[in-house]
Scaffold this active site. Structure first.
Site, PDB file in Angstrom:
ATOM      1  NE  ARG A 248      34.151 -25.131  62.439  1.00  0.00           N
ATOM      2  CZ  ARG A 248      35.383 -24.801  62.039  1.00  0.00           C
ATOM      3  NH1 ARG A 248      35.826 -25.147  60.847  1.00  0.00           N
ATOM      4  NH2 ARG A 248      36.175 -24.114  62.820  1.00  0.00           N
TER       5      ARG A 248
ATOM      6  NE  ARG B 158      35.123 -21.038  59.369  1.00  0.00           N
ATOM      7  CZ  ARG B 158      36.302 -21.367  59.861  1.00  0.00           C
ATOM      8  NH1 ARG B 158      37.263 -21.762  59.047  1.00  0.00           N
ATOM      9  NH2 ARG B 158      36.544 -21.302  61.157  1.00  0.00           N
TER      10      ARG B 158
ATOM     11  NE  ARG C 155      37.767 -20.965  66.177  1.00  0.00           N
ATOM     12  CZ  ARG C 155      38.094 -22.041  65.489  1.00  0.00           C
ATOM     13  NH1 ARG C 155      38.618 -21.925  64.289  1.00  0.00           N
ATOM     14  NH2 ARG C 155      37.908 -23.249  65.971  1.00  0.00           N
TER      15      ARG C 155
HETATM   16  N1  LIG Z   1      40.763 -14.927  49.341  1.00  0.00           N
HETATM   17  C1  LIG Z   1      39.576 -15.016  49.916  1.00  0.00           C
HETATM   18  N2  LIG Z   1      38.683 -14.028  49.749  1.00  0.00           N
HETATM   19  C2  LIG Z   1      37.462 -14.094  50.344  1.00  0.00           C
HETATM   20  N3  LIG Z   1      37.041 -15.109  51.117  1.00  0.00           N
HETATM   21  C3  LIG Z   1      37.895 -16.121  51.317  1.00  0.00           C
HETATM   22  C4  LIG Z   1      39.189 -16.130  50.732  1.00  0.00           C
HETATM   23  N4  LIG Z   1      39.820 -17.259  51.122  1.00  0.00           N
HETATM   24  C5  LIG Z   1      38.952 -17.940  51.911  1.00  0.00           C
HETATM   25  N5  LIG Z   1      37.797 -17.249  52.010  1.00  0.00           N
HETATM   26  C6  LIG Z   1      36.622 -17.612  52.826  1.00  0.00           C
HETATM   27  O1  LIG Z   1      36.964 -17.343  54.185  1.00  0.00           O
HETATM   28  C7  LIG Z   1      36.362 -18.302  55.058  1.00  0.00           C
HETATM   29  C8  LIG Z   1      37.440 -18.936  55.914  1.00  0.00           C
HETATM   30  O2  LIG Z   1      38.241 -19.754  55.087  1.00  0.00           O
HETATM   31  P1  LIG Z   1      38.822 -21.125  55.604  1.00  0.00           P
HETATM   32  O3  LIG Z   1      37.760 -21.908  56.301  1.00  0.00           O
HETATM   33  O4  LIG Z   1      39.499 -21.771  54.455  1.00  0.00           O
HETATM   34  O5  LIG Z   1      39.859 -20.593  56.670  1.00  0.00           O
HETATM   35  P2  LIG Z   1      40.919 -21.371  57.556  1.00  0.00           P
HETATM   36  O6  LIG Z   1      42.144 -20.580  57.569  1.00  0.00           O
HETATM   37  O7  LIG Z   1      41.016 -22.778  57.100  1.00  0.00           O
HETATM   38  O8  LIG Z   1      40.238 -21.316  58.985  1.00  0.00           O
HETATM   39  P3  LIG Z   1      40.452 -22.280  60.285  1.00  0.00           P
HETATM   40  O9  LIG Z   1      41.835 -22.124  60.713  1.00  0.00           O
HETATM   41  O10 LIG Z   1      39.469 -21.755  61.263  1.00  0.00           O
HETATM   42  O11 LIG Z   1      40.135 -23.668  59.870  1.00  0.00           O
HETATM   43  C9  LIG Z   1      35.616 -19.275  54.175  1.00  0.00           C
HETATM   44  O12 LIG Z   1      34.239 -18.957  54.183  1.00  0.00           O
HETATM   45  C10 LIG Z   1      36.223 -19.075  52.794  1.00  0.00           C
HETATM   46  O13 LIG Z   1      35.309 -19.352  51.764  1.00  0.00           O
HETATM   47  N1  LIG Z   2      48.817 -27.572  66.305  1.00  0.00           N
HETATM   48  C1  LIG Z   2      47.795 -28.019  65.551  1.00  0.00           C
HETATM   49  N2  LIG Z   2      46.897 -27.158  65.067  1.00  0.00           N
HETATM   50  C2  LIG Z   2      45.921 -27.646  64.289  1.00  0.00           C
HETATM   51  C3  LIG Z   2      45.804 -29.004  63.972  1.00  0.00           C
HETATM   52  N3  LIG Z   2      44.726 -29.182  63.194  1.00  0.00           N
HETATM   53  C4  LIG Z   2      44.177 -27.975  63.024  1.00  0.00           C
HETATM   54  N4  LIG Z   2      44.895 -27.049  63.670  1.00  0.00           N
HETATM   55  C5  LIG Z   2      44.662 -25.598  63.724  1.00  0.00           C
HETATM   56  O1  LIG Z   2      43.611 -25.326  64.606  1.00  0.00           O
HETATM   57  C6  LIG Z   2      43.017 -24.098  64.222  1.00  0.00           C
HETATM   58  C7  LIG Z   2      41.536 -24.210  64.289  1.00  0.00           C
HETATM   59  O2  LIG Z   2      41.039 -25.152  63.391  1.00  0.00           O
HETATM   60  P1  LIG Z   2      39.458 -25.339  63.201  1.00  0.00           P
HETATM   61  O3  LIG Z   2      39.312 -26.496  62.269  1.00  0.00           O
HETATM   62  O4  LIG Z   2      38.880 -25.587  64.556  1.00  0.00           O
HETATM   63  O5  LIG Z   2      38.960 -24.048  62.603  1.00  0.00           O
HETATM   64  C8  LIG Z   2      43.541 -23.789  62.822  1.00  0.00           C
HETATM   65  O6  LIG Z   2      44.501 -22.756  62.952  1.00  0.00           O
HETATM   66  C9  LIG Z   2      44.236 -25.030  62.410  1.00  0.00           C
HETATM   67  O7  LIG Z   2      45.350 -24.769  61.582  1.00  0.00           O
HETATM   68  C10 LIG Z   2      46.793 -29.885  64.512  1.00  0.00           C
HETATM   69  O8  LIG Z   2      46.809 -31.104  64.286  1.00  0.00           O
HETATM   70  N5  LIG Z   2      47.761 -29.348  65.280  1.00  0.00           N
END
Ligand SMILES: Nc1ncnc2c1ncn2[C@@H]1O[C@H](COP(=O)(O)OP(=O)(O)OP(=O)(O)O)[C@@H](O)[C@H]1O
Ligand SMILES: Nc1nc2c(ncn2[C@@H]2O[C@H](COP(=O)(O)O)[C@@H](O)[C@H]2O)c(=O)[nH]1
Length: 402
Positions: free
Chosen positions: A175, A268, A279
């Protein structure tokens, strides 16, 4: 446990006669396990020795070279080998630093048995011994958009010297603002598939149409930096890590509602509509699995971010862990690796020559492996080392290999 004296048994003399490299003689060790003799050591450049592994089969009189997983120890000036519980060989490197002295060659652990089934070849695996009870790695899972990354970033920002992120591999495109090697190792599917076949991954899974995986190296880099490893992986990955020897804490993050999850994912703005739909569809199953499977040690609802973050910190017991780590390190000693080793139950006795310690007598240390945790793939944690005087109260019946 095997016996140190086995190194010098008739069987082994026979192996020495038929196969050890003459210039490396004295550097290689032979450890018997059933009908196999694991010969560890290898080619010498004159002063150091690379640590290779080959196996002599007593029943056929033939040699084989197993597939070796994990990062092998760096070359050394020789080593000692002690068989532990018929499943792993403890390797003590000579003249090495305390951080690099203890390694384990796993030959028949559950991980090895599993890998043999998957790879259909003979397998052994290296893991480095880490002293002290470093806190467990943390696995964080939850549906896409729930806020895992946000919570992890907060933790890493507040405790930069305590936590390290396991940088996963993925075949998805980067991204905007995502950097290779920082957020992910972005890679091609064919390359990643080959590396998975080569045993380089702790776990891997197909997630939302792309391949994701945690390499063994990603976790080891964090352990080597002396930090507590955080893995952000999906539920399939968490399941694989649960059956591995990583011995982690598993945390599942839930959204307050499905509508809120959808809102966050859309806000996001990193996915196309098609990807968002995929997703969200996967999220339903993940939420069901996460809440009900018993896979996770803790479930947190990420409603208000700050409240959830405080709960995360509390359940990680940050203050307690810091105290425990400090107390542990005070008890340990830094012994230069010495001249002879022998075993007492799960404890290995190490005798160091006085010159290294600036005294005139011999000095004895116990390397305690009775409560080791983890192992290949990754590090073997929980080794303890302390000084003793074995002659003080007569409680140790010492036999040494020297
Ligand atoms: N408690 C919350 N309240 C509102 N917005 C939130 C909260 N926590 C996270 N966010 C927002 O939600 C969005 C998704 O958060 P984040 O990217 O951390 O999710 P993630 O679980 O890591 O997703 P992925 O698995 O796709 O990587 C972001 O824009 C973040 O700023
Ligand atoms: N099994 C695994 N899942 C992973 C790993 N690294 C990330 N993730 C999961 O993929 C989704 C999507 O991530 P995104 O960055 O494309 O939004 C998210 O649920 C991650 O937790 C891995 O090494 N192994």
């Amino acid at each position: 446990m095997g016996e140190v004296q086995e190194i010098f048994s008739d069987d082994v003399k026979e192996v020495f006669a038929v196969g050890l490299d003459s210039e490396a003689r004295g550097y290689q060790t032979a450890t018997i396990l059933g009908e196999k003799i694991f010969v560890i050591g290898g080619s010498s450049d004159g002063s150091t020795l690379s640590i290779d592994v080959k196996v002599f089969h007593k029943s056929t009189g033939k040699w084989s070279v197993p597939k070796v997983l994990g990062t092998k120890p760096t070359p050394c000036k020789g080593h000692s080998a002690v068989l532990l519980n018929k499943e792993r060989i403890l390797i003590l490197k000579r003249d090495s630093t305390p951080e690099d002295c203890a390694w384990f060659l796993e030959v028949d652990t559950p991980f090895i048995r599993e890998q043999k089934k998957i790879l259909n070849v003979d397998v052994v695996a290296w893991s480095k011994g880490v002293r002290g009870y470093s806190p467990k790695p943390i696995v964080i899972s939850g549906p896409s958009g729930v806020g895992k990354g946000t919570l992890i970033n907060k933790l890493m920002k507040e405790f930069p010297s305590m936590f390290g992120f396991s940088v996963s591999h993925t075949t998805r495109a980067p991204r905007d603002k995502e950097k290779d090697g920082v957020h992910y190792h972005f890679t091609e599917r064919s390359i990643m598939e080959k590396e998975i076949r080569d045993g380089k991954f702790l776990e891997s899974a197909s997630v939302h149409g792309n391949l994701y995986g945690t390499s063994i190296e990603a976790v080891e880099v964090v352990a080597d930096a002396g930090k507590r490893c955080i893995l952000d992986i999906d539920v399939q990955g968490a399941r694989s890590v649960r059956v591995s020897s990583l011995d982690a804490v598993f945390i599942f993050i839930c959204p307050p509602s499905f509508e809120e999850l959808e809102k966050r994912l859309r806000a996001r703005g990193t996915e196309t509509e098609e990807q968002v739909q995929k997703r969200l569809c996967n999220a339903r199953l993940e939420l069901e699995l996460g809440r009900s499977s018993g896979l996770f040690d803790h479930i947190l609802v990420n409603d208000d971010l700050e409240t959830c973050y405080q709960s995360l910190k509390k359940l990680l017991g940050l203050d307690v862990s810091m105290e425990a780590t400090q107390q542990q390190s005070q008890k340990m000693v830094d012994a230069p690796l010495g001249d002879s080793e022998s075993e007492m139950d799960q404890k290995v006795l190490i005798q160091c020559r006085a010159s290294e310690l600036g005294k005139t007598s011999k000095n004895w240390f116990v390397l305690d492996v009775s409560s080791i945790k983890g192992g290949a793939p990754g590090r073997t944690r929980g080794i303890n080392m302390y000084a003793i005087d074995p002659f003080a109260d007569g409680q140790y019946g010492i036999k040494t290999s020297s």
